[in-house]
Design a protein around this motif. Sequence first.
Motif, PDB file in Angstrom:
ATOM      1  N   TYR A 141       3.860  96.216  79.541  1.00 42.24           N
ATOM      2  CA  TYR A 141       5.408  96.260  80.092  1.00 42.24           C
ATOM      3  C   TYR A 141       5.782  97.566  79.543  1.00 42.24           C
ATOM      4  O   TYR A 141       6.008  98.070  78.354  1.00 42.24           O
ATOM      5  CB  TYR A 141       6.240  95.068  79.625  1.00 42.24           C
ATOM      6  CG  TYR A 141       7.662  95.546  80.108  1.00 42.24           C
ATOM      7  CD1 TYR A 141       8.035  95.687  81.346  1.00 42.24           C
ATOM      8  CD2 TYR A 141       8.616  94.949  79.187  1.00 42.24           C
ATOM      9  CE1 TYR A 141       9.541  96.197  81.751  1.00 42.24           C
ATOM     10  CE2 TYR A 141       9.934  95.206  79.515  1.00 42.24           C
ATOM     11  CZ  TYR A 141      10.349  95.738  80.704  1.00 42.24           C
ATOM     12  OH  TYR A 141      11.686  95.844  81.008  1.00 42.24           O
TER      13      TYR A 141
ATOM     14  N   PRO B  81       9.078  99.727  79.636  1.00 41.80           N
ATOM     15  CA  PRO B  81      10.564  99.440  80.062  1.00 41.80           C
ATOM     16  C   PRO B  81      10.946 101.094  80.605  1.00 41.80           C
ATOM     17  O   PRO B  81      11.560 101.070  81.526  1.00 41.80           O
ATOM     18  CB  PRO B  81      11.043  99.071  79.126  1.00 41.80           C
ATOM     19  CG  PRO B  81      10.376  98.999  77.851  1.00 41.80           C
ATOM     20  CD  PRO B  81       9.046  99.487  78.198  1.00 41.80           C
TER      21      PRO B  81
ATOM     22  N   THR C 178      16.766 100.730  78.516  1.00 38.40           N
ATOM     23  CA  THR C 178      17.398 100.297  77.356  1.00 38.40           C
ATOM     24  C   THR C 178      18.755 100.544  77.233  1.00 38.40           C
ATOM     25  O   THR C 178      19.476 100.120  76.318  1.00 38.40           O
ATOM     26  CB  THR C 178      16.780 101.099  76.199  1.00 38.40           C
ATOM     27  OG1 THR C 178      17.220 102.521  76.369  1.00 38.40           O
ATOM     28  CG2 THR C 178      15.148 100.840  76.095  1.00 38.40           C
TER      29      THR C 178
ATOM     30  N   HIS D  42      16.224  95.163  82.731  1.00 35.44           N
ATOM     31  CA  HIS D  42      15.148  94.707  81.456  1.00 35.44           C
ATOM     32  C   HIS D  42      15.039  93.117  81.214  1.00 35.44           C
ATOM     33  O   HIS D  42      14.224  92.523  81.009  1.00 35.44           O
ATOM     34  CB  HIS D  42      15.614  95.602  80.325  1.00 35.44           C
ATOM     35  CG  HIS D  42      14.943  95.532  79.097  1.00 35.44           C
ATOM     36  ND1 HIS D  42      13.358  95.702  78.943  1.00 35.44           N
ATOM     37  CD2 HIS D  42      15.303  95.026  77.750  1.00 35.44           C
ATOM     38  CE1 HIS D  42      12.944  95.327  77.645  1.00 35.44           C
ATOM     39  NE2 HIS D  42      13.963  94.955  76.805  1.00 35.44           N
TER      40      HIS D  42
ATOM     41  N   GLN E 299      12.338  90.302  82.628  1.00 36.45           N
ATOM     42  CA  GLN E 299      11.501  89.643  81.278  1.00 36.45           C
ATOM     43  C   GLN E 299      11.862  87.906  81.666  1.00 36.45           C
ATOM     44  O   GLN E 299      11.175  87.184  81.587  1.00 36.45           O
ATOM     45  CB  GLN E 299      11.911  89.976  80.010  1.00 36.45           C
ATOM     46  CG  GLN E 299      11.747  91.179  79.731  1.00 36.45           C
ATOM     47  CD  GLN E 299      12.418  91.684  78.218  1.00 36.45           C
ATOM     48  OE1 GLN E 299      11.433  91.162  77.142  1.00 36.45           O
ATOM     49  NE2 GLN E 299      13.298  92.153  77.947  1.00 36.45           N
TER      50      GLN E 299
ATOM     51  N   GLN F 209       3.689  92.089  77.660  1.00 34.89           N
ATOM     52  CA  GLN F 209       3.740  92.425  76.424  1.00 34.89           C
ATOM     53  C   GLN F 209       4.374  94.153  76.271  1.00 34.89           C
ATOM     54  O   GLN F 209       3.735  95.059  77.084  1.00 34.89           O
ATOM     55  CB  GLN F 209       2.209  92.745  75.739  1.00 34.89           C
ATOM     56  CG  GLN F 209       2.226  92.981  74.475  1.00 34.89           C
ATOM     57  CD  GLN F 209       0.896  93.195  73.754  1.00 34.89           C
ATOM     58  OE1 GLN F 209      -0.174  93.030  74.464  1.00 34.89           O
ATOM     59  NE2 GLN F 209       0.732  93.483  72.442  1.00 34.89           N
ATOM     60  N   GLU F 210       5.344  94.399  75.746  1.00 31.87           N
ATOM     61  CA  GLU F 210       6.033  95.661  75.608  1.00 31.87           C
ATOM     62  C   GLU F 210       5.079  96.697  74.924  1.00 31.87           C
ATOM     63  O   GLU F 210       4.379  96.436  74.047  1.00 31.87           O
ATOM     64  CB  GLU F 210       7.217  95.555  74.981  1.00 31.87           C
ATOM     65  CG  GLU F 210       8.045  96.998  75.287  1.00 31.87           C
ATOM     66  CD  GLU F 210       9.505  96.860  74.761  1.00 31.87           C
ATOM     67  OE1 GLU F 210      10.229  95.786  74.843  1.00 31.87           O
ATOM     68  OE2 GLU F 210       9.972  97.948  74.336  1.00 31.87           O
TER      69      GLU F 210
ATOM     70  N   GLU G 191       3.983  99.356  72.800  1.00 32.64           N
ATOM     71  CA  GLU G 191       4.496  99.568  71.365  1.00 32.64           C
ATOM     72  C   GLU G 191       4.542 101.109  71.221  1.00 32.64           C
ATOM     73  O   GLU G 191       3.820 101.948  71.638  1.00 32.64           O
ATOM     74  CB  GLU G 191       3.200  99.060  70.200  1.00 32.64           C
ATOM     75  CG  GLU G 191       3.659  99.222  68.986  1.00 32.64           C
ATOM     76  CD  GLU G 191       3.181 100.372  68.365  1.00 32.64           C
ATOM     77  OE1 GLU G 191       2.253 100.884  68.753  1.00 32.64           O
ATOM     78  OE2 GLU G 191       3.846 101.009  67.336  1.00 32.64           O
TER      79      GLU G 191
ATOM     80  N   TRP H 122       6.325 103.418  73.006  1.00 33.62           N
ATOM     81  CA  TRP H 122       6.289 103.956  74.215  1.00 33.62           C
ATOM     82  C   TRP H 122       7.192 105.000  74.025  1.00 33.62           C
ATOM     83  O   TRP H 122       8.205 105.264  73.523  1.00 33.62           O
ATOM     84  CB  TRP H 122       6.645 103.132  75.210  1.00 33.62           C
ATOM     85  CG  TRP H 122       7.844 102.469  75.450  1.00 33.62           C
ATOM     86  CD1 TRP H 122       8.192 101.279  74.822  1.00 33.62           C
ATOM     87  CD2 TRP H 122       9.346 102.996  75.859  1.00 33.62           C
ATOM     88  NE1 TRP H 122       9.465 100.857  74.891  1.00 33.62           N
ATOM     89  CE2 TRP H 122      10.122 101.937  75.513  1.00 33.62           C
ATOM     90  CE3 TRP H 122       9.616 104.097  76.115  1.00 33.62           C
ATOM     91  CZ2 TRP H 122      11.379 102.096  75.542  1.00 33.62           C
ATOM     92  CZ3 TRP H 122      11.137 104.181  76.636  1.00 33.62           C
ATOM     93  CH2 TRP H 122      11.820 103.257  76.103  1.00 33.62           C
TER      94      TRP H 122
END
Lengths: 299, 206
Positions: free
Chosen positions: A5, A7, A12, A19, A23, A34-35, A37, A39
Amino acid sequence: MTYVYFPGCSLTSTGRGYHESLQEVCRALEVPIQELEDWNCCGATSYMAVDESKAFALSARNLALAERLGNGSTQMMVPCAACYLGLNKAQHYLQEFPAIRGKVDKALAAAGLAYSGRVQIRHPLDIFIKDIGRDKIAARVAKPLAGLKVACYYGCQLVRPYAEFDDQHNPTTMETIMTVLGAEVIDWPLKTRCCGGSLTGTIEDVGLRLSYIILTEAQKRGADLVATACPLCQFNLECYQGKMNGRFGLNGKVPVAYFTQLMGLAFGLSNKSLGLNRLFVPLPERRAVAAGGGAHVRG
Amino acid sequence: MEKWQGWDKIQYEAGLDPHFGTKIASIPGGDKLLACIQCGTCSGVCPLSPYMDYTPRQIVAMIRAGFKAEVLSSYTTWLCASCYSCTVECPKEIKITDVMYAVKRMAIQEGVYPKRFPTPVLASEFFHSVEKTGRSTESWLLVRMYLKTNPFKMLKQAMLGFNLWRRGRMGVGVESIKRKDELHRLFTAMENETRAERRAGQEVRP
């Protein structure tokens, strides 16, 4: 299979409702995400206007990180239309132009990264229809959106120029989902017309006019609300309605929600978990449902 | 007899930049620009063309003919919202949106964009914040843009900012990635590559 994932920056802040609801909906449909890491920015519209090759390098870092997670068959879920375009554009340019590829590969290596080009960049609309399927979505509907007339609005960068999952001129994925949820969709010609993008913040009069054209058309065609799939479209269409009332005579308020928020509503999830409390214009009360799904009465 | 006032409006061949068209056409896949048939489809589908000083069709013709100064200082490219309507409809498959991007980049590089016009300022501010932190923070991006263009406008937008903050849609912190060093190594390597291309005498794309 777990989707990686991505975003993107807007989800944010102004697009937090997207967001949150995305989810929740993925959890309800048992779609594992899974976001990604650490990004970074996708190198979108404004960045491209300053340095194109660095914009590709930014996207390439995200793609390299995603590829490392997915063991060679990574599916990346990208809800923001601008990120979807930015990442896809980088992917296309890396494939088509060896000079750019060579340059980006060297830069990735300097940062201890590598990208072989195997990540698939996909929008949730695409994933929900193609991978999950309308039957599974229909099975999850607990509170159908009966009596709600929805104008499905795709905006520009989601379908142009790279989307392969739907038609560039008349996309229908969102309509399919809304119909499965029990809502009624309106037929309108502006579903891929530009909302003004970042112009609402820079050349306000022009930007607002573009958003106004879309809202007023949706209203004239009888829509109760506009469903969007892009954080910037949602922000432009919803948050400036006060100004549009004064400047162009927009008639009343038009709710603008993410398609994922509407999915969550039909699934019976709570307003708060879907970020509906973050909307400026609340969604219409579901009068028709309470009245037994009869004719819709416009207040 | 009174002196004629229209001299500055006349364009002479000598005032054009004969390399401008080919330079813009050097962007990846940009060579089709030179095949434009001036049909006007781009201007017809462009939702912004009514607000532009030159329509997209005119801009393409002017690029090809070498009207560099006029193209770089026009408002047209800064009104382009990158919706790609022209790109997907062009019968000659000219990537007009990318041509607009190339013009924007050249205008910023040469410092000839319309001064204090918010769009190029936003682009530059966006670029610098991502360069530093790896992400864009919408709130601070807008604050910096207004300070550099029209601080009074920021006051008018304060209510919108407050309403967003109240709904948890805008924070006051700065968004950042964790491994900034990784990103900086990536950027430095890209810059070195560009410098090497230039030293090798390759045409540097706008």
